[in-house]
Design a protein around this motif. Sequence first.
Motif, mmCIF file in Angstrom:
data_model
loop_
_atom_site.group_PDB
_atom_site.id
_atom_site.type_symbol
_atom_site.label_atom_id
_atom_site.label_comp_id
_atom_site.label_asym_id
_atom_site.label_seq_id
_atom_site.Cartn_x
_atom_site.Cartn_y
_atom_site.Cartn_z
ATOM 1 N N VAL A 11 35.117 65.188 7.310
ATOM 2 C CA VAL A 11 36.082 64.225 7.850
ATOM 3 C C VAL A 11 36.287 63.065 6.873
ATOM 4 C CG1 VAL A 11 36.425 62.490 9.660
ATOM 5 C CG2 VAL A 11 35.772 64.817 10.273
ATOM 6 N N ILE A 12 35.225 62.574 6.276
ATOM 7 C CA ILE A 12 35.360 61.506 5.271
ATOM 8 C C ILE A 12 36.288 61.957 4.152
ATOM 9 C CG2 ILE A 12 34.151 60.184 3.489
ATOM 10 C CD1 ILE A 12 31.705 60.152 5.332
ATOM 11 N N GLU A 13 36.072 63.172 3.680
ATOM 12 C CA GLU A 13 36.880 63.711 2.574
ATOM 13 C C GLU A 13 38.355 63.771 2.953
ATOM 14 O OE1 GLU A 13 35.803 66.872 -0.855
ATOM 15 O OE2 GLU A 13 35.586 67.605 1.213
ATOM 16 N N LYS A 14 38.640 64.194 4.189
ATOM 17 C CA LYS A 14 40.026 64.268 4.647
ATOM 18 C C LYS A 14 40.622 62.878 4.841
ATOM 19 C CE LYS A 14 39.500 68.689 7.092
ATOM 20 N NZ LYS A 14 39.436 69.334 8.419
ATOM 21 N N MET A 15 39.846 61.967 5.420
ATOM 22 C CA MET A 15 40.368 60.631 5.731
ATOM 23 C C MET A 15 40.754 59.875 4.466
ATOM 24 S SD MET A 15 40.342 60.039 9.111
ATOM 25 C CE MET A 15 40.066 58.308 9.442
ATOM 26 N N ILE A 16 39.907 59.942 3.441
ATOM 27 C CA ILE A 16 40.174 59.116 2.255
ATOM 28 C C ILE A 16 41.274 59.680 1.374
ATOM 29 C CG2 ILE A 16 37.915 58.031 2.251
ATOM 30 C CD1 ILE A 16 36.953 59.929 0.198
ATOM 31 N N ARG A 17 41.782 60.859 1.707
ATOM 32 C CA ARG A 17 42.979 61.355 1.022
ATOM 33 C C ARG A 17 44.210 60.543 1.419
ATOM 34 N NH1 ARG A 17 42.058 67.712 2.485
ATOM 35 N NH2 ARG A 17 40.258 68.097 1.123
ATOM 36 N N ASP A 18 44.212 60.044 2.656
ATOM 37 C CA ASP A 18 45.389 59.368 3.206
ATOM 38 C C ASP A 18 45.208 57.875 3.422
ATOM 39 O OD1 ASP A 18 46.679 61.883 3.420
ATOM 40 O OD2 ASP A 18 45.659 62.247 5.322
ATOM 41 N N ILE A 19 43.958 57.431 3.586
ATOM 42 C CA ILE A 19 43.674 56.033 3.912
ATOM 43 C C ILE A 19 42.703 55.463 2.876
ATOM 44 C CG2 ILE A 19 42.701 54.471 5.650
ATOM 45 C CD1 ILE A 19 43.291 56.540 7.764
ATOM 46 N N PRO A 20 42.945 54.251 2.377
ATOM 47 C CA PRO A 20 41.994 53.652 1.432
ATOM 48 C C PRO A 20 40.744 53.129 2.151
ATOM 49 C CG PRO A 20 43.770 52.119 1.881
ATOM 50 C CD PRO A 20 44.128 53.397 2.592
ATOM 51 N N ALA A 21 40.070 54.042 2.853
ATOM 52 C CA ALA A 21 38.923 53.673 3.679
ATOM 53 C C ALA A 21 37.649 53.717 2.847
ATOM 54 C CB ALA A 21 38.814 54.628 4.862
ATOM 55 N N ARG A 22 36.853 52.668 2.975
ATOM 56 C CA ARG A 22 35.612 52.547 2.201
ATOM 57 C C ARG A 22 34.368 52.519 3.082
ATOM 58 N NH1 ARG A 22 36.300 50.104 -3.087
ATOM 59 N NH2 ARG A 22 38.496 49.743 -3.536
ATOM 60 N N HIS A 23 34.532 52.381 4.373
ATOM 61 C CA HIS A 23 33.391 52.087 5.236
ATOM 62 C C HIS A 23 33.330 53.094 6.384
ATOM 63 C CE1 HIS A 23 33.366 48.377 2.954
ATOM 64 N NE2 HIS A 23 34.640 48.200 3.294
ATOM 65 N N PHE A 24 32.211 53.832 6.461
ATOM 66 C CA PHE A 24 32.067 54.898 7.447
ATOM 67 C C PHE A 24 30.724 54.787 8.168
ATOM 68 C CE2 PHE A 24 35.327 56.520 4.663
ATOM 69 C CZ PHE A 24 36.195 57.179 5.533
ATOM 70 N N HIS A 25 30.754 55.185 9.432
ATOM 71 C CA HIS A 25 29.607 55.117 10.338
ATOM 72 C C HIS A 25 29.404 56.503 10.926
ATOM 73 C CE1 HIS A 25 27.341 53.383 13.883
ATOM 74 N NE2 HIS A 25 27.892 54.419 14.491
ATOM 75 N N MET A 26 28.210 57.057 10.769
ATOM 76 C CA MET A 26 27.952 58.400 11.266
ATOM 77 C C MET A 26 26.512 58.513 11.747
ATOM 78 S SD MET A 26 27.760 60.473 7.613
ATOM 79 C CE MET A 26 27.440 62.082 8.350
ATOM 80 N N LYS A 67 27.384 60.674 1.122
ATOM 81 C CA LYS A 67 27.204 59.738 0.015
ATOM 82 C C LYS A 67 27.877 60.250 -1.247
ATOM 83 C CE LYS A 67 23.921 57.490 -3.019
ATOM 84 N NZ LYS A 67 22.523 57.372 -3.483
ATOM 85 N N GLU A 68 27.713 61.521 -1.545
ATOM 86 C CA GLU A 68 28.303 62.079 -2.749
ATOM 87 C C GLU A 68 29.819 61.953 -2.755
ATOM 88 O OE1 GLU A 68 26.817 66.069 -2.712
ATOM 89 O OE2 GLU A 68 24.828 65.505 -3.484
ATOM 90 N N ILE A 69 30.439 62.166 -1.589
ATOM 91 C CA ILE A 69 31.898 62.032 -1.492
ATOM 92 C C ILE A 69 32.331 60.583 -1.723
ATOM 93 C CG2 ILE A 69 33.847 62.167 0.110
ATOM 94 C CD1 ILE A 69 32.275 64.575 1.405
ATOM 95 N N LEU A 70 31.643 59.632 -1.076
ATOM 96 C CA LEU A 70 31.997 58.230 -1.232
ATOM 97 C C LEU A 70 31.739 57.748 -2.658
ATOM 98 C CD1 LEU A 70 30.644 56.953 2.188
ATOM 99 C CD2 LEU A 70 33.041 56.927 1.452
ATOM 100 N N GLU A 71 30.659 58.199 -3.249
ATOM 101 C CA GLU A 71 30.372 57.838 -4.642
ATOM 102 C C GLU A 71 31.453 58.345 -5.575
ATOM 103 O OE1 GLU A 71 27.958 56.347 -6.497
ATOM 104 O OE2 GLU A 71 26.755 55.597 -4.840
ATOM 105 N N SER A 72 31.927 59.558 -5.338
ATOM 106 C CA SER A 72 32.910 60.147 -6.244
ATOM 107 C C SER A 72 34.242 59.394 -6.212
ATOM 108 C CB SER A 72 33.138 61.617 -5.871
ATOM 109 O OG SER A 72 33.819 61.732 -4.624
#
Length: 251
Positions: A187-202, A243-248
């Motif tokens: 979901v993080i990977e899909k969301m950041i394709r469309d939204i400049p989102a930096r902060h996630f809670h899981m 983490k790896e997705i957000l780091e990339s």
Amino acid sequence: MKSKYTLEVCVDSVESAIVAAENGANRLELCGNLVIGGTTPSLELFREIRRYTDVDINVLIRPRFGDFHYTNHELNIMCREIESFAKEGAHGVVIGTLNTDGTLDVAAMKAMIKAAGDCHVTLHRAFDVCKDPMAVLAQAAELGINTILTSGQAGSCFEGKELLEKLVKEAPEGMDILIGAGVTPEVIEKMIRDIPARHFHMSGKKILDSEMTWRNPKVSMGLPGISEFEIYRTDGEQIKKAKEILESVWS
């Protein structure tokens, strides 16, 4: 130096906290009773986690399951709990309360923010059941709230993507929109394709089978449909992938 992204993992045990920290969480939301959406954890749980990890801990302050309209007694307890966790060294508190008409209870929020002192303040998913999210966004900014945790007023963050995009764009400088509900690495990977989102809670949870070998099938201690023989724990692999997705993207 502040990280360019937030990977906050919601935990309700020492075991989950350690796994989350070891696999890349840069903040924990500590609560009790995750299976019912989370309630205020004990001070001793906080202290035990603090012994084993130095990652930032934000503490959920929620006296009970259910709605976010609280009695005076509940609010008094919440303020004292906030003060206790602040004194204990919590990085932040996670709070929220509404009036019966779905507006933000500003007076109660001010009292809790005052009790928090210098702690980071997150407005939790009471935001997702408020009547007017953009009005509450403006009020949160006036109150000096640091973070809003939200699914975009939907059952999952992916379903709430349209409002989340608006919130991310319109949040004032210094306020983070922390995306939660149904967050997985995919979901993080899909969301950041469309939204400049930096902060996630899981929570990144997995279900473990109880080690009990004797089980009385005739007695249930909890809510209907919830087994006493299933234990929820953080899955380190999910946290590592997130983490790896957000780091990339953001590092």
